[in-house]
Design a protein around this motif. Sequence first.
Motif, PDB file in Angstrom:
ATOM      1  N   GLN B  68       0.829  -1.205   0.000  1.00  0.00           N
ATOM      2  CA  GLN B  68       0.000   0.000   0.000  1.00  0.00           C
ATOM      3  C   GLN B  68       0.862   1.253   0.000  1.00  0.00           C
ATOM      4  O   GLN B  68       0.505   2.263  -0.604  1.00  0.00           O
ATOM      5  N   LEU B  69       1.997   1.206   0.693  1.00  0.00           N
ATOM      6  CA  LEU B  69       2.904   2.352   0.686  1.00  0.00           C
ATOM      7  C   LEU B  69       3.463   2.567  -0.723  1.00  0.00           C
ATOM      8  O   LEU B  69       3.567   3.691  -1.201  1.00  0.00           O
ATOM      9  N   HIS B  70       3.787   1.461  -1.384  1.00  0.00           N
ATOM     10  CA  HIS B  70       4.262   1.525  -2.767  1.00  0.00           C
ATOM     11  C   HIS B  70       3.292   2.276  -3.658  1.00  0.00           C
ATOM     12  O   HIS B  70       3.685   2.976  -4.584  1.00  0.00           O
ATOM     13  N   LYS B  71       1.998   2.076  -3.384  1.00  0.00           N
ATOM     14  CA  LYS B  71       0.977   2.671  -4.248  1.00  0.00           C
ATOM     15  C   LYS B  71       0.896   4.180  -4.110  1.00  0.00           C
ATOM     16  O   LYS B  71       0.426   4.854  -5.013  1.00  0.00           O
ATOM     17  N   LEU B  72       1.309   4.705  -2.951  1.00  0.00           N
ATOM     18  CA  LEU B  72       1.218   6.153  -2.764  1.00  0.00           C
ATOM     19  C   LEU B  72       2.220   6.819  -3.708  1.00  0.00           C
ATOM     20  O   LEU B  72       3.411   6.512  -3.689  1.00  0.00           O
ATOM     21  N   ILE B  73       1.722   7.736  -4.498  1.00  0.00           N
ATOM     22  CA  ILE B  73       2.545   8.273  -5.582  1.00  0.00           C
ATOM     23  C   ILE B  73       3.640   9.200  -5.061  1.00  0.00           C
ATOM     24  O   ILE B  73       4.673   9.364  -5.688  1.00  0.00           O
ATOM     25  N   ASP B  74       3.451   9.770  -3.877  1.00  0.00           N
ATOM     26  CA  ASP B  74       4.485  10.651  -3.328  1.00  0.00           C
ATOM     27  C   ASP B  74       5.643   9.869  -2.710  1.00  0.00           C
ATOM     28  O   ASP B  74       6.642  10.452  -2.306  1.00  0.00           O
TER      29      ASP B  74
END
Lengths: 623, 171
Positions: B68-74
């Motif tokens: 899920q952290l990977h998915k955050l674009i920032d």
Amino acid sequence: MRIIIGTDIIVKLLKDTKNTTLFGYPGGAIMPFYDRIYGDADIRLILVRHEQSAGHAADGFARASGRLGVCVTTSGPGATNLVTALANAYYDSSPVLAFSGQVSTRLIGNDAFQEADVVGCTMAVTKQNYQVKDVNNLGRVFKEAIYIATTGRPGPVFIDLPRDVQGAECTIPDPIPEKVELASYNPRVFSKGAALQIKRALDILFKAQYPVIIAGGGVALANASKELEEVVNLLRIPVVYTLMGKGVISDDHPYVLGMIGMHGRKRSNFAVSEADAILALGTRFSDRITGDLSQFPGQPSAKVIHVDIDTAEIGKNVPVDVPIVADLKLALQEFLEQVKRRLADAKNGVLSSWWYKYIKELKESSGIPDASRPGKTGRIIPEKIMFELNKILQTDDIVVTEVGQAQMYSAHYLNIRKPRTWISSGGLGTMGFGFPAGIGAKVAKPDSQVWVVAGDGSFQMNLHELATVKQHDIKINIIVVNNQYLGMVRQWQELLHEKRYSYTCLGCKDGRYFPDFVKLADAYGLEGVRVDKPEQVAGALAQASRSDGTFVVEIMVEPESNILPMLQPGGSLNTFYSRRREQKSIYDWYCRLPRTEAEQRGYKVERIKKEEDDVAVFFEDES
Amino acid sequence: MTSENQQVCIGMLVYDHPGVMMKVTGMFARRGFNISSISVGHSERPGFSRITIMAEGDQATIEQIIKQLHKLIDIVKVQHLEPSRTTMRESALVKVLVKDNNTRQEIMTLVDIYTGRVIDVTSKTMTLEIVGTQRKVDSFIELISEIANIKEIARSGVLALYRGEETITLD
């Protein structure tokens, strides 16, 4: 086009990317943008009557066209009204670009008039969001936003646009960068690893006797329907689909069983419960699909192959034997190639699947009934509407649903034959989505008939859009399935709360009801007709499809009709309520298999049962 | 799916934009994941910050957290920092009430053993600084609490880098 100020950048980018159809509602903080597009013949903006509808219409536009949907509203309430629509697009992976005005940068944080922290509000329901405080960043941000919304797993992106930035002059020569450079975002499409995993997947699928494909909305998003159908035909694997996956393969296809899940068809849930191999394509295994996770898959030894573009969806809910992270179109192309190679030489193994032979029998035994007689209170049975609608639905017609019973009747019974012709709010389950989404769909596909199937509850959530369709001359056929209840909640109250209908009745105590939807249509200058008898349904639908403008067909149905079967909440895929208002085991369905096959699989076959049509019970006395 | 809960250290390189911390912590809150500590600061590269999070959960949860952290674009990079390949440090400031000279002596001995420092002294209080692994800080605090009355604790959260040449950086 010369770029001088902020709004020039936005308009140029919208035109360059051919995103010139917008949905919106103006207001103070977005006035510079609205002023900029005044009289611009290349931009078409559909003025809605509530910002939520602008979001849903952009969402519907995106789903019908496969392109970006764009909506633009003002700050504060204009932007917070978008939040539901953005959440809806987020949970159904719909590419939507939303931008809103914001108070001027010097006022931000002062609680100025119509200021709201919309970046904070939309953070959890967008793929990415931005606030642009420097006009020189505007081009980069818009370009990034469009790229992020439409690539990888699509989703909504929100941009907060302070009033002064919209009108500010750019101080750099080239405010729109050539290409997007994002170190942190690299939508994965296909890798060599995926090809190896597909080989492993095929090892399993070739050995499986009882394989099933679960097709999700991802197949439509990846435009991979053609590839899916070819794979299905070669592998002879029956297909069930999720609510979002309806239409990705034609309901007419001989191997397609129908929807699975909470309100799925018995035969589909049965297929998944019994499968020894599951190929899940572009689905996130939501709770509505799996039922009780500890009992999914139904056969503990079943192998699960999961293909999705979003790594985070793989293994999130269901443990997976073969994970494949890939764009579905490319993955299915690779599947196809490998399948063809294997089938060309029997040394590579032969297909063991056998049960596809019985699908025809299964489908015929549970087809849609022509409920031509009225129900127990003399009103129409909802299945009748689906039966008649199926007869006039053309392949290119688009069905858009609201949320609730009418949605589930449609998902259950309507024959949808093409991807992007079925539009429904899946993840968020937003009442009020259907009508504005239908507007978006019609704007995207003006040559297709758009049917909005609504309940009386859902339709009332955004019925003010009747003004929008009138003003913009948008033709939609609206079917209001009127049971004077919040039907789905009422159904749960009937089945789970001993008929304690707590605040679900929308009519008067004495049986009078309101509003009169035909008069309502008339108030907006639109046509409509009320239908009370089963034999009038077909004529009314035909009248709607022939009319020049939006047409409302209000159909009075049995107030206490239930959409069944329905899984027990928290139960597994083979425990459900059936029409007989009792839980039935999937066991009854084993009996449909030829005796020898059932026995081979270890089921005791005590009786071969000819089950009556599901709907028949409606005609029986309650006693 | 029901493996035992464990603590893991997650290292991240993120864009130094406003709201990035909120996106990270918001994701944890929204999905019901637990953060035991978080530390943030500038990284070696302008425009990028480094976040180190200690999180708790079973193996499937931790896998989800990282995905899920990977998915955050920032977020530019995310890595699970396995203890065997990682150096980790945490620092803490501990303010204690000191009643008598005896206690003061005992505290100073303990600070010495833990290679900490006394960074502020008054007639009634002492403020101690300790740096080390999370475990070392824990045990220091536990021992101090046995001999003196702890008034206030501030902990930095864990900082961590890979051992050797491995990094979480933009190449």
